[in-house]
Design an enzyme around this catalytic site. Structure first.
Site, PDB file in Angstrom:
ATOM      1  N   VAL A 112       0.769  -1.206  -0.018  1.00  0.00           N
ATOM      2  CA  VAL A 112       0.131   0.080   0.240  1.00  0.00           C
ATOM      3  C   VAL A 112       0.989   1.194   0.161  1.00  0.00           C
ATOM      4  O   VAL A 112       0.655   2.427  -0.721  1.00  0.00           O
ATOM      5  CB  VAL A 112      -0.956   0.072   1.041  1.00  0.00           C
ATOM      6  CG1 VAL A 112      -0.406   0.106   2.470  1.00  0.00           C
ATOM      7  CG2 VAL A 112      -2.180   0.820   0.815  1.00  0.00           C
ATOM      8  N   ASP A 113       2.106   1.010   0.682  1.00  0.00           N
ATOM      9  CA  ASP A 113       3.019   2.406   0.717  1.00  0.00           C
ATOM     10  C   ASP A 113       3.480   2.781  -0.894  1.00  0.00           C
ATOM     11  O   ASP A 113       3.200   4.047  -1.162  1.00  0.00           O
ATOM     12  CB  ASP A 113       4.161   1.864   1.531  1.00  0.00           C
ATOM     13  CG  ASP A 113       5.151   3.054   1.971  1.00  0.00           C
ATOM     14  OD1 ASP A 113       5.059   4.121   1.289  1.00  0.00           O
ATOM     15  OD2 ASP A 113       5.800   3.145   2.936  1.00  0.00           O
ATOM     16  N   GLY A 146       0.113  -7.183   5.553  1.00  0.00           N
ATOM     17  CA  GLY A 146       0.658  -7.625   4.229  1.00  0.00           C
ATOM     18  C   GLY A 146       2.122  -8.339   4.677  1.00  0.00           C
ATOM     19  O   GLY A 146       2.389  -9.080   5.076  1.00  0.00           O
TER      20      GLY A 146
END
Ligand code: ADP
Length: 186
Positions: free
Chosen positions: A39-40, A129
């Site tokens: 997501v980063d 994750g």
């Protein structure tokens, strides 16, 4: 699925956090603030270079962000005006304070939002994750931290959105929300 805790609407959605129209979105960052995958990476790609520059400035000032803490930048090219970069724990088996650190990552993000007068915020599933935190446990921690903050800070946030990236993750958060509601009813 949604509930109201205090004066805050808490909503579960299946979707992509980079597309959310909340005032702030939360990034599952790492301590370096230098960006990574998951997501980063998606947030940095969508937000553009300004985000990275602001993260570098924070690093220069305070040398990164400790696990359990959060920092805030602008949203760059995102629809969200702000990105709150929260650092969740890496899962080491559950006996290294992971639960408490994950709770603190959520609570500190919510506190930062309140301090900036932010009324709506979207979270991804922090630590579940690459950091391998078991998602059923992480979902309970996320929702109970959000509930505690919402009940203790009425009027701070109008909406907290949990944005799940897969139908399987979404179902885990639905179950966790049902459990939280059952506990609340006791
Ligand atoms: P961490 O290192 O904290 O575990 P990850 O980015 O590896 O962070 O994963 C956190 C969660 O974010 C995972 O459940 C992953 O599926 C999810 N995710 C990845 N991309 C997105 C996205 N664009 N929007 C929302 N969630 C996402």
């Amino acid at each position: 699925m949604e509930v109201t805790w205090g004066e805050t609407r808490v909503v579960l959605v299946l979707g992509d956090i980079t597309e959310q129209d909340t005032e702030a979105i939360v990034n599952a960052a790492n301590s370096s603030l230098l960006g990574g995958g998951g997501v980063d990476g998606a947030i940095h790609r969508a937000a553009g270079p300004k985000l990275h520059e602001e993260c570098l400035a924070i690093r220069a000032r305070q040398g990164g962000c400790p696990t359990g803490e959060a920092v805030i930048t602008s949203g760059g090219n995102l629809r969200a005006r702000y990105v709150i970069h929260a650092v969740g724990p890496i899962w080491h088996g559950g006996h290294a304070g992971e639960a408490d650190l994950l709770r603190r990552a959520y609570t500190n993000s919510l506190r930062l939002a309140k301090e900036h007068g932010i009324k709506s915020i979207a979270f991804p599933s922090i630590s579940t994750g690459a950091y391998r935190f078991p998602i059923a446990q992480a979902a309970r921690i996320a929702l109970s931290a959000i509930r505690a903050f919402a009940e203790a800070n009425p009027g701070a946030l109008a909406e907290v959105r949990m944005v799940l990236y897969s139908p399987a993750d979404f179902r885990v958060y639905e179950d966790a929300l049902r459990q939280e509601l059952a506990q609340q009813a006791q």
